[in-house]
Design an enzyme around this catalytic site. Structure first.
Site, PDB file in Angstrom:
ATOM      1  N   ALA A 118       4.282  -3.068  -4.677  1.00  0.00           N
ATOM      2  CA  ALA A 118       5.267  -2.909  -3.605  1.00  0.00           C
ATOM      3  C   ALA A 118       5.205  -4.005  -2.545  1.00  0.00           C
ATOM      4  CB  ALA A 118       5.073  -1.549  -2.946  1.00  0.00           C
ATOM      5  N   ASN A 165      -2.741   0.638  -3.188  1.00  0.00           N
ATOM      6  CA  ASN A 165      -3.089  -0.156  -4.367  1.00  0.00           C
ATOM      7  C   ASN A 165      -2.656  -1.605  -4.178  1.00  0.00           C
ATOM      8  OD1 ASN A 165      -4.426   1.304  -6.663  1.00  0.00           O
ATOM      9  ND2 ASN A 165      -2.775   2.754  -6.251  1.00  0.00           N
ATOM     10  N   HIS A 173       4.984  -2.898   4.177  1.00  0.00           N
ATOM     11  CA  HIS A 173       3.773  -3.676   3.934  1.00  0.00           C
ATOM     12  C   HIS A 173       3.992  -5.072   4.516  1.00  0.00           C
ATOM     13  CE1 HIS A 173       2.220  -0.605   1.264  1.00  0.00           C
ATOM     14  NE2 HIS A 173       3.321  -0.656   0.550  1.00  0.00           N
TER      15      HIS A 173
END
Length: 270
Positions: A123, A190, A220
């Site tokens: 992501a 992750n 993120h």
């Protein structure tokens, strides 16, 4: 000849990958088997697919099937338990629960196995750039911001006094190295493991986790500095349908990675 694909884990990501192969979205691939430790889970998913892959809740029987590529889409625990046997059998492995690779012993054992390991970028963005300058990096920081409900259930809260239901504004709930973050938030970051493997490692990569009730996306932000200059990448992801802990981009990245494994022809980036 089409690549024969098996999937470990029939949850959100495993199901989406199965549908992508079954529908022909991933060409030159045939879904032949599914495995999940939860009885009935693999059977339930198989019944929805026209290719009718064989469902298993026994790993040994799953491994007895002819398969070229196995996708781990279950959990860090599953990655630690099943990755080595898959690779030792000479099969290639696509790992979704990349946080498991913070275990140096496991990582070393996988790197010396017969099969090849594939890791989707997940992501986040900018992994090719990070890899290109890894020898010039001084610092890498990942700041992940999610709604409190998307962080619920993480092992971190078993020993923390923080109560997610009491957070009313943007709050930094964790700061530390990626090696620690992937253990305390195994279903949430992750991407920190991917970033660590691409760059300066699990101990030197810094992670900051922010809970913000105003957020409807999973954000993120990567900041990397070094003698090359400075990178900043920010991605705001829509949560995956049915699982707010997982960004939809993580599912799409997994599908694209599997496509690159199975299909021949032009390849862009690493």
């Amino acid at each position: 000849m089409a690549k024969r694909v098996g999937i470990i884990g029939c949850g959100t990501i495993g199901s989406q990958l199965a549908l992508a192969v079954d529908s022909g979205q991933v060409k030159n691939a045939t879904l032949v088997s599914l495995f999940d430790v939860v009885k009935g889970s693999a059977q339930s998913l198989s019944s929805k697919l026209k290719s009718a892959p064989k469902p298993f809740d026994d790993f040994g029987r799953f491994m007895s099937q002819d398969c070229d590529v196995v996708v781990e889409a279950a959990s860090q625990e599953a990655a630690r338990k099943f990755a080595k046997p898959v690779l030792d059998a000479g099969r290639d492995l696509l790992v979704m629960s990349v946080g498991a690779l913070a275990d140096r012993e496991l990582l070393a054992s996988l790197q010396s196995s017969k099969g090849r390991v594939y890791i989707p970028t997940g992501a986040i963005a900018g992994i090719d750039a990070i890899r290109a300058v890894k020898h010039l990096l001084d610092s890498v920081t990942l700041t992940t911001t999610k709604a409190p409900k998307a962080l619920a259930g993480a092992p971190f809260f078993e020993t923390s006094s923080i109560r997610l239901d009491e957070i009313k504004k943007s709050t930094v709930i964790y700061e530390g190295p990626a090696a620690d973050a992937v253990k305390k938030f195994p279903a949430n970051v992750n991407v920190a493991a991917v970033l660590s493997l691409a760059g300066i490692g699990f101990d030197r990569t810094k992670v900051r986790i922010v809970a913000d009730p105003a957020y409807t996306t999973n954000q993120h932000e990567i900041t990397a500095t070094g003698s090359f200059g400075k990178f900043q990448f920010t991605v705001n992801n829509v949560p995956s349908p049915g699982n707010p802990k997982t960004s939809y981009l993580a599912v799409l990245s997994a599908i694209e990675c599997l496509r690159s494994v199975c299909e021949s022809g032009m390849r862009i980036g690493s």
